[in-house]
Scaffold this motif. Structure first.
Motif, mmCIF file in Angstrom:
data_model
loop_
_atom_site.group_PDB
_atom_site.id
_atom_site.type_symbol
_atom_site.label_atom_id
_atom_site.label_comp_id
_atom_site.label_asym_id
_atom_site.label_seq_id
_atom_site.Cartn_x
_atom_site.Cartn_y
_atom_site.Cartn_z
ATOM 1 N N ASP B 240 61.792 12.943 40.175
ATOM 2 C CA ASP B 240 61.387 12.256 41.297
ATOM 3 C C ASP B 240 59.830 12.150 41.038
ATOM 4 O O ASP B 240 58.823 13.045 41.216
ATOM 5 N N LEU B 241 59.425 10.993 40.455
ATOM 6 C CA LEU B 241 58.004 10.982 39.808
ATOM 7 C C LEU B 241 56.838 10.470 40.802
ATOM 8 O O LEU B 241 55.804 10.629 40.404
ATOM 9 N N THR B 242 57.400 10.451 41.952
ATOM 10 C CA THR B 242 56.379 10.213 43.052
ATOM 11 C C THR B 242 54.880 10.929 42.855
ATOM 12 O O THR B 242 55.334 12.300 43.247
ATOM 13 N N ALA B 243 53.942 10.617 43.042
ATOM 14 C CA ALA B 243 52.703 11.460 43.048
ATOM 15 C C ALA B 243 52.453 11.636 44.612
ATOM 16 O O ALA B 243 51.364 10.928 45.086
ATOM 17 N N TYR B 244 53.296 12.472 45.372
ATOM 18 C CA TYR B 244 53.045 12.699 46.796
ATOM 19 C C TYR B 244 51.483 13.129 47.187
ATOM 20 O O TYR B 244 51.106 12.524 48.227
ATOM 21 N N SER B 246 48.897 11.801 46.128
ATOM 22 C CA SER B 246 48.058 10.906 45.790
ATOM 23 C C SER B 246 48.391 9.760 46.970
ATOM 24 O O SER B 246 47.584 8.673 47.114
ATOM 25 N N ILE B 247 49.517 9.806 47.774
ATOM 26 C CA ILE B 247 49.850 8.619 48.850
ATOM 27 C C ILE B 247 48.600 8.424 49.668
ATOM 28 O O ILE B 247 48.225 7.251 49.967
#
Lengths: 261, 261
Positions: B240-244, B246-247
């Motif tokens: 899961d590459l989401t940059a949490y 940075s959201i």
């Protein structure tokens, strides 16, 4: 601060003659000086692949005021690496991949050459974006996406991005975009991934194909949900792949197994 | 629970005839039934690349009790996808890539075909590991790594891995391993990445090369530090590459720029 125009490095994975990259250049051109280094043939699904078994070659195709275009025999990632180290006289202010002809949301990010471009820029500290449209049509209509692309690129040029973070921007294939959602990468799986194409008496030839099933279709935070509901999906992507949440449990596991003290 | 032996799918990116994959099979064989589907030629630096512009072909090379070997014309990721959908009669209990001839720690994980294999297994919910040795020597000595490989694979077969997490395991090139460290992906950059190899009068041919500079060489938690100090580096990798992290800032940024409400 330099008073030079921003330097924008552009590449893609559909090849230098695709419509998507021409449209991308059109939308970005008012924002800075554009250098294109793009593959000389389609490179879809190249991820962050590198060319290591043969030399990579580039060739100037066009040089106008504010726009220089090269083609390259390598992968999308090779294009970024080669441009940064050869034709560019300074580090770019922005690296942009696209516009991809096809959806790079959800787990597609792992296979995407468009995102390979953004990841490569990001690994080198350059703010980077991959743009994709959810249509494989070579003549796809990018008109609705255009103003968003220009605004998003301008925003990133002005404000930068957090360290180790790049953007995966996907557009639904519609002329009526509802706006922008900042998203999470959707979870799910590809199935029915191969279609047999036997050759003479050999049945072991297959075309890659398949369909993606979202395992959380009701998750309004996912990029797949945003796209399915008419929004532009901006998913921030990290290039630090460490699964920090798993470190403690993995250490405990290694201790129990006698691998760690 | 089935009383069948665990089914272990093995692939690599150096090709089916490399020493590393033979050694890997040797160490894993006591743990279960092994099916190898590996590229018919070297595929280093293939990342998670897919073959989309031509069909992919596989061919049986060998069938013994507990070991079946196929070669495949595709990428490492194609190998995993094709094996799961054709030659395997059930989902594997473990997917393993390697042993790679070369270091896949730090940002190399992005370019690694070995890790492409582990990522593909992980995306399909199968516990998955990539093993690599920090030596490009085709005749490299994998003896010291062997017992660790068997123990780590046995641990993962027994205990599984957290969701969306696979393992990137790298061995320093030494016969005296000091033990195992659970690590973070080191941060740093590749420089001097191209070596000119002009052809006739054309100077625009280049071989990919380069050297990696660790930007935090004193970080004792990084995989590069572990390797430099004689430890086996196990880095848990998320798909899961989401940059949490940075959201929120990205949403604020989009609002200020008029992109979001």
């Amino acid at each position: 601060m330099s008073n030079r125009k921003p330097l924008i490095l552009v590449s893609n994975d559909d090849g230098v003659v695709s419509k998507g990259i021409s449209e991308l250049v059109k939308y970005l051109r008012p924002l800075g000086e554009i250098v294109v280094m793009a593959p000389d043939s389609p490179r879809s699904g190249n991820a962050s692949a590198l060319t290591v078994t043969q030399p990579v070659h580039y060739q100037l195709l066009r040089k106008d005021v504010g726009l220089t275009v090269y083609k390259c025999s390598g992968t999308p990632t090779d294009c970024v690496k080669l441009a940064r180290n050869t034709v560019l006289d300074r580090e770019p202010d922005l690296v942009v991949g696209g516009i991809n002809h096809g959806d790079n949301s959800a787990t597609n990010v792992h296979y995407s050459g468009t995102m390979g471009i953004a990841i490569e820029g990001c690994l080198n500290g350059v703010p980077s974006i991959g743009f994709s449209l959810c249509s494989h049509d070579p003549g796809a209509d990018f008109e609705a996406a255009g103003p968003y692309i220009r605004k998003i690129a301008a925003m990133v040029l002005e404000k930068g991005l957090p360290p180790l973070t790049c953007l995966n921007v996907n557009f639904p294939d519609t002329s009526e975009l509802k706006g922008v959602k900042v998203c999470q990468q959707a979870k799910g799986r590809w199935t029915k991934e191969w279609e047999a194409c036997p050759r003479l008496s050999d049945p072991n030839y297959f075309w890659l194909t398949g369909s993606f099933t979202d395992s959380e279709p009701e998750n309004e935070k996912s990029d797949q949900w945003a796209l399915a509901n008419g929004y532009v999906a901006i998913t921030p992507i990290t290039v630090d792949l460490t699964a920090y949440n798993s470190i403690d449990s993995l250490e405990a596991c290694c201790r129990e197994s006698g691998l760690c003290d």
